[in-house]
Scaffold this motif. Structure first.
Motif, PDB file in Angstrom:
ATOM      1  N   LYS A 256       0.817  -1.212   0.000  1.00 31.90           N
ATOM      2  CA  LYS A 256       0.000   0.000   0.000  1.00 31.90           C
ATOM      3  C   LYS A 256       0.854   1.267   0.000  1.00 31.90           C
ATOM      4  O   LYS A 256       0.655   2.169  -0.823  1.00 31.90           O
ATOM      5  N   SER A 257       1.830   1.343   0.896  1.00 30.07           N
ATOM      6  CA  SER A 257       2.646   2.554   0.970  1.00 30.07           C
ATOM      7  C   SER A 257       3.563   2.701  -0.239  1.00 30.07           C
ATOM      8  O   SER A 257       3.782   3.803  -0.746  1.00 30.07           O
ATOM      9  N   ILE A 258       4.082   1.580  -0.717  1.00 30.98           N
ATOM     10  CA  ILE A 258       4.953   1.643  -1.896  1.00 30.98           C
ATOM     11  C   ILE A 258       4.160   2.081  -3.123  1.00 30.98           C
ATOM     12  O   ILE A 258       4.661   2.850  -3.964  1.00 30.98           O
ATOM     13  N   SER A 259       2.923   1.628  -3.228  1.00 29.92           N
ATOM     14  CA  SER A 259       2.111   2.025  -4.379  1.00 29.92           C
ATOM     15  C   SER A 259       1.881   3.532  -4.395  1.00 29.92           C
ATOM     16  O   SER A 259       1.870   4.160  -5.456  1.00 29.92           O
ATOM     17  N   TRP A 260       1.731   4.127  -3.194  1.00 31.72           N
ATOM     18  CA  TRP A 260       1.570   5.576  -3.123  1.00 31.72           C
ATOM     19  C   TRP A 260       2.822   6.283  -3.637  1.00 31.72           C
ATOM     20  O   TRP A 260       2.742   7.279  -4.362  1.00 31.72           O
ATOM     21  N   ASN A 261       3.976   5.767  -3.269  1.00 26.64           N
ATOM     22  CA  ASN A 261       5.231   6.358  -3.749  1.00 26.64           C
ATOM     23  C   ASN A 261       5.333   6.258  -5.269  1.00 26.64           C
ATOM     24  O   ASN A 261       5.751   7.216  -5.943  1.00 26.64           O
ATOM     25  N   LEU A 262       4.968   5.109  -5.800  1.00 27.31           N
ATOM     26  CA  LEU A 262       5.064   4.905  -7.251  1.00 27.31           C
ATOM     27  C   LEU A 262       4.085   5.801  -8.014  1.00 27.31           C
ATOM     28  O   LEU A 262       4.409   6.320  -9.089  1.00 27.31           O
ATOM     29  N   GLY A 272      -4.413   6.216 -13.349  1.00 26.68           N
ATOM     30  CA  GLY A 272      -3.087   5.657 -13.126  1.00 26.68           C
ATOM     31  C   GLY A 272      -2.926   4.254 -13.672  1.00 26.68           C
ATOM     32  O   GLY A 272      -3.840   3.686 -14.259  1.00 26.68           O
ATOM     33  N   PHE A 273      -1.729   3.713 -13.460  1.00 26.70           N
ATOM     34  CA  PHE A 273      -1.483   2.339 -13.897  1.00 26.70           C
ATOM     35  C   PHE A 273      -0.809   1.522 -12.797  1.00 26.70           C
ATOM     36  O   PHE A 273      -0.223   0.481 -13.066  1.00 26.70           O
ATOM     37  N   ILE A 274      -0.949   1.999 -11.549  1.00 32.05           N
ATOM     38  CA  ILE A 274      -0.451   1.254 -10.395  1.00 32.05           C
ATOM     39  C   ILE A 274      -1.654   0.844  -9.545  1.00 32.05           C
ATOM     40  O   ILE A 274      -2.440   1.692  -9.120  1.00 32.05           O
ATOM     41  N   THR A 275      -1.831  -0.453  -9.315  1.00 31.50           N
ATOM     42  CA  THR A 275      -2.908  -0.926  -8.444  1.00 31.50           C
ATOM     43  C   THR A 275      -2.327  -1.832  -7.360  1.00 31.50           C
ATOM     44  O   THR A 275      -1.198  -2.306  -7.477  1.00 31.50           O
ATOM     45  N   THR A 276      -3.114  -2.054  -6.325  1.00 37.11           N
ATOM     46  CA  THR A 276      -2.630  -2.867  -5.203  1.00 37.11           C
ATOM     47  C   THR A 276      -3.481  -4.120  -5.028  1.00 37.11           C
ATOM     48  O   THR A 276      -4.647  -4.165  -5.413  1.00 37.11           O
ATOM     49  N   CYS A 277      -2.869  -5.105  -4.442  1.00 39.06           N
ATOM     50  CA  CYS A 277      -3.525  -6.367  -4.089  1.00 39.06           C
ATOM     51  C   CYS A 277      -3.386  -6.528  -2.568  1.00 39.06           C
ATOM     52  O   CYS A 277      -2.504  -5.909  -1.976  1.00 39.06           O
ATOM     53  N   ALA A 289       0.577  -4.158  -8.648  1.00 40.65           N
ATOM     54  CA  ALA A 289       0.402  -4.498 -10.063  1.00 40.65           C
ATOM     55  C   ALA A 289       0.731  -3.280 -10.921  1.00 40.65           C
ATOM     56  O   ALA A 289       0.214  -2.181 -10.699  1.00 40.65           O
ATOM     57  N   ILE A 290       1.603  -3.488 -11.885  1.00 39.83           N
ATOM     58  CA  ILE A 290       1.956  -2.455 -12.853  1.00 39.83           C
ATOM     59  C   ILE A 290       1.130  -2.737 -14.109  1.00 39.83           C
ATOM     60  O   ILE A 290       1.417  -3.673 -14.859  1.00 39.83           O
TER      61      ILE A 290
END
Length: 318
Positions: A256-262, A272-277, A289-290
């Motif tokens: 979750k936190s890394i996805s926010w950074n990305l 966007g094109f960044i999603t989380t699982c 997921a990229i």
């Protein structure tokens, strides 16, 4: 900045001309149907108003159970099956990948159907030929959502299932913004579903867009697959690393936190094109997921892909 995928300029121009009656002497629906027949190998095709309406038509024709994968599918499978009051059976998978042997463990009715996507969680192609062969031998109808797999040059996807359907909304491979289709060689599917077909009619405007996008759908899919392959080649810890896909999924406990950074560093002009699982539509464990499938084809060049790889490494996802 990365660009979110939109319909091609050619597609937008044709749809605009049809909408303004500048073009009114071409049956775009029939033209699109003929092209879909070539791709799926099926004799019967209907253009629909959406991918979910295609699923609705397909499931309406099934008399037995509806088998869905435990992850890596599409949440609409379960929602629509529930609405139709169908009995739903969940199939164990290997992170979305269907192993036909697992179907042996199920207690299912006659005239049941397995519905699944060409790519498990968009990241790994299913062995549609093996799945189809097993199901035919066991009198199970196969329904393949080929929204991301239609036009496969290797003819492994969108080719072997009893029913093949797709969304042509954004940002699918056939990218029109709305619409869909369903194809089959089974006469009974369309005979049983006259009413939902009638309720799912679409316009010549949408059909003209689908027809246009179908002209180079195979090249667009191949371009997307190659871009994803490039990322998997340069990243160590990806799910289903050795399989073709249209996104890349990387497991991580702090997803979750890394996805926010990305999302801050890999910006887009739209969505966007960044999603989380965990996410049923991807995998049911913590991961990032990229979504390469969401990107404009101009952003699938190595310079953009290298930028993604660099940011993943900065965030310790290499």
């Amino acid at each position: 900045m990365f660009k979110f995928k939109t319909p091609s300029q050619k597609t937008k121009e044709i749809m605009s001309k049809v909408a303004s009656s500048e073009i009114n002497n071409i049956d775009f629906e029939q033209s699109a149907i003929d092209k879909i027949k070539d791709l799926t190998g099926h004799e019967q095709v209907k253009i629909t108003s959406s991918g979910n309406n295609s699923i609705f038509i397909a499931l309406s024709a099934i008399e037995g159970d509806i088998i869905i994968p435990d992850q890596g599918g599409w949440h609409g499978f379960k929602q629509i099956a529930k609405f139709l009051n169908k009995n739903i059976i969940t199939l164990k998978t290997d992170l979305g990948i269907i192993n036909p042997n697992y179907i042996d463990e199920l207690d299912i009715m006659e005239n049941s159907a397995l519905i699944y996507t060409s790519f498990a969680g968009y990241c790994a192609e299913q062995d549609t030929k093996a799945i189809s062969k097993y199901c035919k031998n066991n009198k199970i109808i196969t329904i393949e959502d080929a929204s991301a797999g239609i036009g496969d040059k290797e003819k492994k996807l969108g080719r072997h299932s009893d029913i093949i359907l797709a969304s042509t909304g954004s940002p699918k491979i056939i990218n029109v913004g709305s619409g869909g289709f369903i194809s089959t060689d089974n006469d009974e599917i369309f005979k049983k579903t006259a009413l939902p077909q009638k309720l799912s009619k679409t316009s010549q405007i949408v059909c003209s867009g689908i027809d246009s996008e179908l002209d180079n759908v195979s090249e667009k899919l191949e371009f997307t697959l190659n871009a994803t392959c490039y990322l998997k080649k340069h990243l160590e810890n990806t799910i289903h690393k050795d399989k073709r896909g249209v996104n890349v999924i990387i497991p991580h406990e702090d997803a979750k936190s890394i996805s926010w950074n990305l999302k801050k560093s890999l910006t887009t002009d739209k969505s966007g094109f960044i999603t989380t699982c965990p996410n049923y539509n991807r995998i049911k464990q913590k991961a990032i997921a990229i979504e390469i499938k969401n990107l404009d084809y101009s952003c699938l060049k190595e310079e953009y892909l290298d930028k993604i790889i660099e940011e993943l490494r900065i965030n310790n996802l290499q």
